[in-house]
Design a protein around this motif. Structure first.
Motif, short mmCIF file in Angstrom:
data_model
loop_
_atom_site.label_atom_id
_atom_site.label_comp_id
_atom_site.label_asym_id
_atom_site.label_seq_id
_atom_site.Cartn_x
_atom_site.Cartn_y
_atom_site.Cartn_z
N VAL A 1 -28.98 -21.47 25.36
CA VAL A 1 -29.10 -21.69 24.08
C VAL A 1 -27.73 -22.24 23.23
CG1 VAL A 1 -29.46 -20.47 21.95
CG2 VAL A 1 -30.59 -19.57 23.83
N ARG A 2 -27.79 -23.28 22.43
CA ARG A 2 -26.89 -23.89 21.77
C ARG A 2 -26.97 -23.50 20.17
NH1 ARG A 2 -24.45 -28.62 23.64
NH2 ARG A 2 -23.10 -28.36 21.78
N ALA A 3 -28.08 -23.32 19.83
CA ALA A 3 -28.32 -22.65 18.63
C ALA A 3 -29.72 -22.04 18.14
CB ALA A 3 -28.18 -23.76 17.42
N THR A 4 -29.64 -20.96 17.38
CA THR A 4 -30.85 -20.42 16.96
C THR A 4 -30.88 -20.24 15.31
OG1 THR A 4 -32.29 -18.50 17.27
CG2 THR A 4 -29.76 -18.04 17.27
N SER A 5 -31.75 -19.48 14.71
CA SER A 5 -31.60 -19.01 13.50
C SER A 5 -32.37 -17.92 12.82
CB SER A 5 -32.34 -20.19 12.48
OG SER A 5 -33.87 -20.35 12.82
N VAL A 6 -32.07 -17.35 11.90
CA VAL A 6 -32.63 -15.87 11.35
C VAL A 6 -33.88 -16.40 10.66
CG1 VAL A 6 -32.14 -13.85 10.16
CG2 VAL A 6 -30.32 -15.36 11.11
N THR B 1 -33.48 -14.89 21.18
CA THR B 1 -32.66 -16.09 21.26
C THR B 1 -31.17 -15.70 20.77
OG1 THR B 1 -33.41 -16.76 19.08
CG2 THR B 1 -34.51 -17.80 21.11
N PHE B 2 -30.81 -14.41 20.35
CA PHE B 2 -29.42 -14.16 19.91
C PHE B 2 -28.66 -13.90 21.09
CE2 PHE B 2 -30.49 -12.36 15.32
CZ PHE B 2 -31.12 -13.64 14.93
N ALA B 3 -28.64 -14.93 21.88
CA ALA B 3 -28.03 -14.70 23.12
C ALA B 3 -27.51 -16.13 23.81
CB ALA B 3 -28.96 -14.07 24.31
N GLN B 4 -26.89 -16.12 24.88
CA GLN B 4 -26.40 -17.39 25.42
C GLN B 4 -27.39 -18.09 26.28
OE1 GLN B 4 -23.01 -15.65 27.80
NE2 GLN B 4 -21.71 -16.75 26.64
N TYR B 5 -28.51 -17.44 26.74
CA TYR B 5 -29.60 -17.86 27.42
C TYR B 5 -30.84 -17.18 26.86
CZ TYR B 5 -26.30 -19.80 30.63
OH TYR B 5 -25.03 -20.64 31.03
N ALA B 6 -31.92 -17.99 27.14
CA ALA B 6 -33.09 -17.36 26.59
C ALA B 6 -34.32 -17.90 27.40
CB ALA B 6 -33.61 -17.57 25.26
N ILE B 7 -35.29 -16.89 27.75
CA ILE B 7 -36.48 -17.73 28.57
C ILE B 7 -37.83 -18.02 27.44
CG2 ILE B 7 -38.55 -16.62 29.69
CD1 ILE B 7 -36.09 -17.08 31.56
N PRO C 1 -21.12 -18.12 14.10
CA PRO C 1 -21.11 -17.98 15.66
C PRO C 1 -21.87 -16.79 15.97
CG PRO C 1 -18.98 -17.12 14.60
CD PRO C 1 -19.95 -17.90 13.57
N LEU C 2 -22.18 -16.81 17.46
CA LEU C 2 -23.17 -15.63 17.89
C LEU C 2 -22.49 -14.38 17.45
CD1 LEU C 2 -25.72 -14.85 19.78
CD2 LEU C 2 -23.96 -14.98 21.81
N GLU C 3 -21.12 -14.23 17.93
CA GLU C 3 -20.34 -13.07 17.73
C GLU C 3 -20.64 -12.32 16.41
OE1 GLU C 3 -18.87 -11.46 20.30
OE2 GLU C 3 -19.55 -12.80 21.80
N VAL D 1 -30.20 -19.84 7.58
CA VAL D 1 -29.38 -19.47 8.28
C VAL D 1 -29.12 -19.54 9.66
CG1 VAL D 1 -27.48 -17.40 8.53
CG2 VAL D 1 -28.86 -17.54 6.29
N ALA D 2 -28.10 -20.34 10.17
CA ALA D 2 -28.18 -20.75 11.54
C ALA D 2 -27.25 -19.82 12.25
CB ALA D 2 -27.96 -22.17 11.70
N ILE D 3 -27.58 -19.81 13.70
CA ILE D 3 -26.34 -19.01 14.48
C ILE D 3 -26.01 -20.10 15.53
CG2 ILE D 3 -26.22 -17.11 16.17
CD1 ILE D 3 -27.96 -15.45 14.51
N THR D 4 -24.68 -20.34 15.85
CA THR D 4 -24.56 -21.20 16.94
C THR D 4 -24.00 -20.42 18.02
OG1 THR D 4 -22.12 -21.37 16.12
CG2 THR D 4 -23.66 -23.04 15.29
N VAL D 5 -24.38 -20.87 19.31
CA VAL D 5 -23.81 -20.32 20.73
C VAL D 5 -22.90 -21.12 21.51
CG1 VAL D 5 -24.93 -18.98 22.45
CG2 VAL D 5 -26.33 -19.12 20.40
#
Length: 332
Positions: free
Chosen positions: A43-48, A114-120, A308-310, A328-332
């Motif tokens: 995952v490089r990015a996700t969102s809320v 997807t609030f993680a470094q990897y996702a299935i 950022p993810l944290e 609102v995006a989240i970058t990983v």
């Protein structure tokens, strides 16, 4: 004890309901492995999205019957993603390690987040990310874009000569719906607050109503499609604005009331003779239609902030304020 980072990943885990900073924490957990028809994505990015902040807060309470009474059964929030294929499971031949993709992990019964470094993700819910689209924009486009696309194209039937009203035109779904309706040839009226009026105009709205100055339910104009992303007016009052044969599309769980919030109004709207709910499945056909709109420049993604993810708790809290401009995006 050392941690083997080749088999673990950093993820934001939810262990209860309440304020985001209290119930969301970062920790190392086992990295998932793709099964048949699945893909492991870095995952490089996700969102809320609405289900994320609603599940974190645990309101309205009635939704806990589906997510878990004491804590959510799926501990990692998030459904949108944009990233790079890390590994493909059995039966996946058209996606390979290194491919840049966007899509969704959401599927009934899935525990992926997807609030993680990897996702299935199911391979059928991923498409190639356009080279000119950044990871943040790609991730932030998915569920809001698909929702807006379904509302305008499939449920509302917006097109040349139709008049569309969008309440909550400056939010995630609203900003996408304004642009998609315009791309379909509709005349668009957007309802938003004073500070977002220029934004909504810049997205192509033909008319903008500032809800702090005017009650849109008192308009004399009539509309073929009404998309209500706020549900802050009685459904019957909004439905009076419909032209003969018009469609009223409720799209909000409300922002107040801990037991049921706005669900009664949404139910009332859906039960109206002209009320229709948004329903769709995530698939490559719909994702492809969205990507074509993004590539053509007819639709752009509005991002209010990126965390950022944290700091995912801060991203969720931002959405809980119910005043985000776009996503609102989240970058990983």
């Amino acid at each position: 004890m050392t941690t083997d980072h080749t088999t673990t990943m950093r993820a934001i885990v939810q262990d209860g309901y309440g304020a985001p900073e209290r119930v969301l924490r970062a920790e190392h957990i086992g990295r998932p492995r793709p099964g048949p028809g699945e893909v492991l994505v870095r995952v490089r990015a996700t969102s809320v999205n609405t289900p994320d902040w609603s599940t974190v807060a645990g309101v309205p309470y009635v939704l806990r019957l589906g997510t878990g009474l004491r804590r959510p059964s799926r501990p990692i929030r998030g459904s949108d993603l944009a990233g790079v294929v890390e590994a493909a499971g059995p039966g996946v031949s058209d996606l390979r390690p290194g491919d840049e993709v966007l899509g969704s992990v959401w599927s009934r019964g899935s525990r992926a987040g997807t609030f993680a470094q990897y996702a299935i993700a199911p391979a059928a819910q991923l498409v190639a990310k356009p080279a000119g689209l950044g990871f943040e924009e790609a991730a932030a486009s998915v569920m809001t874009g698909l929702t807006a696309l379904a509302a305008m194209r499939e449920v509302g039937g917006a097109g040349p000569g139709t008049r569309v009203l969008i309440n909550g035109a400056s939010g995630g779904v609203g900003t996408m719906a304004v642009q998609i309706a315009r791309s379909l040839g509709a005349e668009v009226t957007g309802v938003c607050g004073t500070r977002n009026a220029e934004l909504v105009r810049s997205l192509g709205a033909d008319h903008v109503i500032d809800y702090t100055e005017q009650d849109y339910t008192r308009l004399e104009r009539r509309f073929d499609v009404i998309l209500d992303n706020v549900m802050n007016r009685p459904p019957a009052a909004t439905a009076r604005l419909l032209a003969p044969g018009g469609v009223f599309i409720p799209n909000s769980i409300g922002s107040s009331g801990r037991l049921l919030a706005g669900l009664p109004r949404t139910a009332q709207a859906a039960l109206l003779r002209k009320g229709k709910l948004i329903t769709f499945t995530v698939n490559r056909e719909r994702l492809g239609a969205l990507v074509r709109l993004l590539e053509s420049g007819q639709v752009r993604v509005v991002i209010d902030a990126a965390y950022p993810l944290e700091e995912a708790a801060g991203a969720v809290a931002h959405m809980l304020g119910h005043h985000a401009r776009g996503k609102v995006a989240i970058t990983v």
